[in-house]
Design an enzyme around this catalytic site. Structure first.
Site, PDB file in Angstrom:
ATOM      1  N   GLY A   1    -100.387 -39.202  10.747  1.00 49.75           N
ATOM      2  CA  GLY A   1    -101.306 -40.231  10.059  1.00 49.75           C
ATOM      3  C   GLY A   1    -102.047 -40.859  10.915  1.00 49.75           C
TER       4      GLY A   1
ATOM      5  N   SER B   1    -103.133 -35.919  12.587  1.00 51.87           N
ATOM      6  CA  SER B   1    -104.455 -36.040  12.395  1.00 51.87           C
ATOM      7  C   SER B   1    -105.258 -35.122  12.480  1.00 51.87           C
ATOM      8  CB  SER B   1    -104.584 -37.389  12.820  1.00 51.87           C
ATOM      9  OG  SER B   1    -103.695 -38.638  13.101  1.00 51.87           O
TER      10      SER B   1
ATOM     11  N   HIS C   1     -89.155 -33.052   8.969  1.00 50.23           N
ATOM     12  CA  HIS C   1     -90.434 -33.591   8.555  1.00 50.23           C
ATOM     13  C   HIS C   1     -89.996 -35.076   9.373  1.00 50.23           C
ATOM     14  CE1 HIS C   1     -94.056 -36.023   8.108  1.00 50.23           C
ATOM     15  NE2 HIS C   1     -94.982 -34.847   8.072  1.00 50.23           N
TER      16      HIS C   1
ATOM     17  N   GLU D   1     -91.143 -38.049   8.927  1.00 50.99           N
ATOM     18  CA  GLU D   1     -91.166 -38.919   7.584  1.00 50.99           C
ATOM     19  C   GLU D   1     -89.322 -39.175   6.919  1.00 50.99           C
ATOM     20  OE1 GLU D   1     -94.682 -37.269   5.327  1.00 50.99           O
ATOM     21  OE2 GLU D   1     -96.180 -38.290   7.056  1.00 50.99           O
TER      22      GLU D   1
ATOM     23  N   ASN E   1     -99.777 -30.308   3.113  1.00 52.93           N
ATOM     24  CA  ASN E   1     -98.562 -30.838   2.923  1.00 52.93           C
ATOM     25  C   ASN E   1     -99.047 -32.123   2.582  1.00 52.93           C
ATOM     26  OD1 ASN E   1     -95.836 -32.476   2.593  1.00 52.93           O
ATOM     27  ND2 ASN E   1     -95.713 -33.219   4.614  1.00 52.93           N
TER      28      ASN E   1
ATOM     29  N   LYS F   1     -97.314 -34.101   0.628  1.00 58.01           N
ATOM     30  CA  LYS F   1     -96.694 -35.817   0.882  1.00 58.01           C
ATOM     31  C   LYS F   1     -96.641 -35.908  -0.842  1.00 58.01           C
ATOM     32  CE  LYS F   1     -97.617 -36.030   5.755  1.00 58.01           C
ATOM     33  NZ  LYS F   1     -98.282 -37.483   6.317  1.00 58.01           N
TER      34      LYS F   1
ATOM     35  N   GLU G   1     -94.915 -31.791  15.783  1.00 50.96           N
ATOM     36  CA  GLU G   1     -95.895 -33.346  14.942  1.00 50.96           C
ATOM     37  C   GLU G   1     -95.255 -33.621  16.182  1.00 50.96           C
ATOM     38  OE1 GLU G   1     -97.424 -32.294  11.568  1.00 50.96           O
ATOM     39  OE2 GLU G   1     -95.451 -32.856  10.955  1.00 50.96           O
TER      40      GLU G   1
HETATM   41  P1  PGA Z   1    -100.988 -36.122   9.082  1.00 47.73           P
HETATM   42  O1  PGA Z   1     -99.983 -35.629   8.894  1.00 47.73           O
HETATM   43  O2  PGA Z   1    -102.272 -34.944   9.529  1.00 47.73           O
HETATM   44  O3  PGA Z   1    -101.667 -37.308   8.180  1.00 47.73           O
HETATM   45  O4  PGA Z   1    -100.909 -36.563  10.443  1.00 47.73           O
HETATM   46  C1  PGA Z   1     -99.337 -34.661   9.408  1.00 47.73           C
HETATM   47  C2  PGA Z   1     -98.236 -34.055   8.583  1.00 47.73           C
HETATM   48  O5  PGA Z   1     -97.082 -35.327   8.132  1.00 47.73           O
HETATM   49  O6  PGA Z   1     -98.004 -32.826   8.751  1.00 47.73           O
END
Ligand code: PGA
Length: 255
Positions: A174, A213, A96, A98, A7, A9, A168
């Site tokens: 993140g 992460s 997601h 976000e 992803n 983003k 997740e």
């Molecule tokens: P990350 O993000 O690997 O940076 O934790 C995962 C995601 O948002 O799918």
């Protein structure tokens, strides 16, 4: 089959996205048991797709979009529909965290997007996960299963069997904090038994991924968990060395 999803983003201009793809192409070998899906921003998908098609093995990389709107067309300024996304990609990330947090997406909207994806032959990757407060209060299971049940509302067992679910935990996205494999194994069991209760035998085919992460040094510990079919990678997918190493972990499972 292992699923490794990248992803990207809101990162990369078209030129950067194509450069990234070429670097990944150099570093990663095609493996029949590892399915790679890249999720570039909408603006670069077309060019990335052209480059994938011109590669020696166009099967090495698959494409997905990071979002869709639930209507197929209409006066919805700024939105992209599932039929438009399907011209370029085969997968779509839905729900997601976000989007839930910054764009106020709720379970009802997410359920409509799921229906739209399926209606238009896109494989949805439904993201679910508890936040830090819910985690600390030991409400993770309740929250996650509610998001799951609501997100799948109105789908039949035949539709659900082909989807991908990404667990997740929001506190792990993140942040560099990640779920302990033991903890994840429990959640995977709970998610799988919930879809089994709702949809029966066919639901066993659902693909279940972990995200939050993920790095090269923890990827294998997740991939070895029973019932975990792969990983959804954010930050580490922006670095081709790191992402190639994660893919290597999936490939090595077979050796
Ligand atoms: P990350 O993000 O690997 O940076 O934790 C995962 C995601 O948002 O799918």
């Amino acid at each position: 089959m292992r699923y490794i999803l990248a992803n990207w983003k809101m990162h990369f201009t078209t030129m950067q996205a194509v450069t990234m793809l070429n670097r990944l192409d150099d570093k990663i070998d095609y493996h029949k048991n590892v399915l790679l899906v890249l999720f570039p921003p909408f603006t670069s998908i077309d060019r990335v797709k052209d480059h994938i098609l011109s590669q020696k093995n166009p099967k090495k990389f698959n494409l997905g979009v990071q979002n869709i709107y639930f209507e197929d067309e209409g006066a919805f300024t700024g939105e992209i529909s599932a039929p438009m996304a399907k011209e370029l990609a085969d997968y779509v990330i839905i729900g997601h965290s976000e989007r839930r947090i910054y764009f106020n997406e709720n379970d009802q909207l997410i359920a409509k997007k799921m229906q739209s994806a399926i209606r238009n032959d896109l494989t949805p990757v439904l993201c679910i996960g508890e936040n830090a407060t819910q985690h600390t209060a030991s409400h993770a299971k309740r929250v996650v299963l509610a998001q799951l049940t609501n997100g799948l509302a109105n789908l039949t067992a035949d539709e659900v069997k082909d989807i991908i679910i990404a667990y997740e935990p929001v506190w792990a996205i993140g942040t560099g904090k990640f779920a302990e494999p033991d903890e994840l194994a429990h959640m995977i069991k709970d998610i799988r038994s919930c879809i089994y209760d709702l949809y029966g035998e066919k639901a066993k085919q659902v693909k279940l991924l972990y995200g939050g992460s993920v790095e090269a040094d923890n990827a294998s510990s997740y991939l070895k968990i029973k019932g975990c079919d792969g990983l959804l990678v954010g930050s580490a997918s922006l670095n081709y060395h790191k992402f190639a190493k994660i893919v290597e972990c999936a490939t090595n499972l077979d050796l």
